[in-house]
Every structure is written in structure tokens, then in C-alpha cells.
Design a protein around this motif. Structure first.
Motif, short mmCIF file in Angstrom:
data_model
loop_
_atom_site.label_atom_id
_atom_site.label_comp_id
_atom_site.label_asym_id
_atom_site.label_seq_id
_atom_site.Cartn_x
_atom_site.Cartn_y
_atom_site.Cartn_z
N GLY A 108 0.79 -1.23 0.00
CA GLY A 108 0.00 0.00 0.00
C GLY A 108 0.82 1.28 0.00
O GLY A 108 0.29 2.36 0.17
N LYS A 195 -5.66 -1.81 -1.17
CA LYS A 195 -4.51 -2.61 -1.59
C LYS A 195 -4.98 -3.76 -2.50
O LYS A 195 -6.17 -4.08 -2.55
N GLY A 206 0.37 4.37 4.64
CA GLY A 206 1.08 4.04 3.42
C GLY A 206 2.36 4.85 3.25
O GLY A 206 3.40 4.32 2.89
#
Length: 268
Positions: A108, A195, A206
């Protein structure tokens, strides 16, 4: 007389050792062809050094794509391919973090990293950042502008200790100073991406992961270079990387060196 002979033999031994010592040249690159830096310029640099080994900033799959020659546009691989035609015994290896692109997507980090910077920029433009946050963001953008100007010059200019310092300042501003803003502001905790596995991740989490990956990736690249130098002693090794990685890789190579190699500049 004996003393003179001993000194001479010592100097001769040192000379022979120096001549056989592994040489590593870390060349910072602009990946895309521009008027001041294109494949012919890089090829000429390679042809002067005459490396035995060329290392590319890709993983194993990326190296296969490079070697296939399909859709190749980057400065590094075009110059490397030309050099290989003239010097077919040259070895080429990848040295990047294995599976880097998919790894960043799976965790992510991508696209939260770019989305976070864009959000900071939008907050800056509408004057929603605090005075201290504005200063942090301006330090980042000013360092970026400095590097963009240097990137318009000859490769000696973006392969220098002075530029390395600016690059380090810029990357620290991105992955430390901008992270400070992101940690403090709720906008980054309340925006999400999905994700590949379907889980959500916030911009904040992230970007924090990407900040840590900057260190992990560069440290891994330096270790991979070290392993190749250890496997092929006494060779000339050229490392082709984006010039923003240069300061980190050089610092790590010098830190982990156990007197096995010399780090040199291509213009020395």
C-alpha cells in the motif's frame, strides 16, 4: 641498502595490490534522455572506464526485460547495450530490491506516497498548513528545485559530493519532514486506498511504510553491490542508478567496506 630494498618491495607490493583491487564507480543518472544527458554521453563514460561488470537499478525480472531489448528507452540500458556490443564479455547484473514494484503495491505504499505529497501541496496552496508545516514543505520543494537545475548540467555536476548533500537533504525532507506533517494532520488518517488484497490503508500508514522502504531499499542495493564485488574481486564495476540514490549507496558502500574495494568517480 637493505632498508631501501625493503621500502621498494613494500611500495611494489602496495602498487600491485592497488592495481588488482576492485574498483566501484557509482554513476548517478537521469533515466530519460534529455539534451544534456543521453545514451551517447553515458556510453562515452562507460567506454572510458572500461568496466568488467555493469550493475542496473532493476530486479531480476527487470533485467530480463532489459536484455530482451523490447521497449527499451532508458539512458542506462541503451548505453549499456551499446557497450556490450563492443565488449561482449562484459557481465551485467541487477542490484535492486527484488520485486520492488509489486512489494510497494502490495504493502500500500503505492499510490499513497504520491497522493500524500499531492494532498500536502493542495493544503499548502490554499494556506491550510501551519507556519511550521509550510516551512517543512518549502524546504522539500526548494531542494527539489535545486536538483532540477543541477540536472540540466553535465553529468559531473549531478555526480558530485555537493549534489549528494543536496540529494540527501531533499530525501530527508521527503521521508522525514513530510512524514511529520502527515502524522500530525487528520486528513491523512481519513483518506484511504485499497490494496491488491482488498484491504484499506490510510495515506498516513502508506506513506510511513514508504518512508521506511527508502532506507530498506537503498541498504539492500548497497549490500547487493557488495556481494557482487566480493564474488568478482579485482574487477571494475559500474553501478548505474538514479542520482537521488547516489548519496545513500555511496555512504553504505563506504560503511560496509572491509578494504575490499575502492569507490571512485568516473571523472577522476
Amino acid at each position: 641498502m637493505r632498508y631501501t630494498i625493503a621500502i621498494f618491495l613494500l611500495m611494489l607490493t602496495h602498487l600491485c595490490f592497488s592495481q588488482n583491487k576492485t574498483e566501484i564507480y557509482v554513476i548517478g543518472n537521469i533515466h530519460d534522455s534529455v539534451p544534456n544527458y543521453h545514451p551517447k554521453i553515458l556510453f562515452d563514460i562507460l567506454d572510458r572506464i572500461k568496466p568488467d561488470i555493469i550493475l542496473h537499478e532493476v530486479d531480476a525480472n527487470g533485467m530480463k526485460e532489459y536484455e530482451s531489448g523490447v521497449g527499451i528507452t532508458g539512458n542506462e540500458i541503451k548505453a549499456s547495450n551499446t557497450y556490450l556490443k563492443n565488449h561482449p564479455k562484459t557481465l551485467r547484473f541487477p542490484f535492486d530490491f527484488e520485486g520492488r514494484n509489486q512489494y510497494r503495491k502490495d504493502k500500500g505504499m503505492v499510490p499513497t506516497d504520491n497522493l500524500s505529497v499531492k494532498l500536502i501541496d493542495s493544503l499548502y496552496k490554499v494556506k491550510q498548513l501551519t507556519a511550521s508545516e509550510m516551512k517543512l514543505y518549502e524546504n522539500f520543494t526548494n531542494a527539489t528545485k535545486e536538483l532540477m537545475k543541477i540536472a540540466e548540467l553535465s553529468p559531473e555536476n549531478f555526480n558530485s559530493a555537493a549534489t549528494d548533500k543536496i540529494g540527501e537533504r531533499r530525501q530527508n525532507a521527503q521521508y522525514s519532514d513530510l512524514l511529520t506533517i502527515i502524522k500530525e494532520r487528520p486528513e491523512f488518517a481519513n483518506r484511504f486506498v485499497v490494496k491488491p488484497n482488498g484491504e484499506k490503508i490510510s495515506y498516513r500508514d502508506g506513506f510511513k511504510l514508504m518512508s521506511g522502504f527508502w532506507d530498506l531499499r537503498n541498504q539492500t542495493m548497497a549490500k547487493n553491490i557488495y556481494k557482487i564485488a566480493e564474488t568478482y574481486p579485482g574487477k571494475k564495476i559500474v553501478v548505474l542508478t538514479g542520482f537521488l540514490h547516489r548519496y545513500y549507496i555511496l555512504r553504505e558502500l563506504r560503511r560496509i567496506n572491509t578494504n575490499q574495494y575502492m569507490v571512485k568517480e568516473f571523472y577522476d
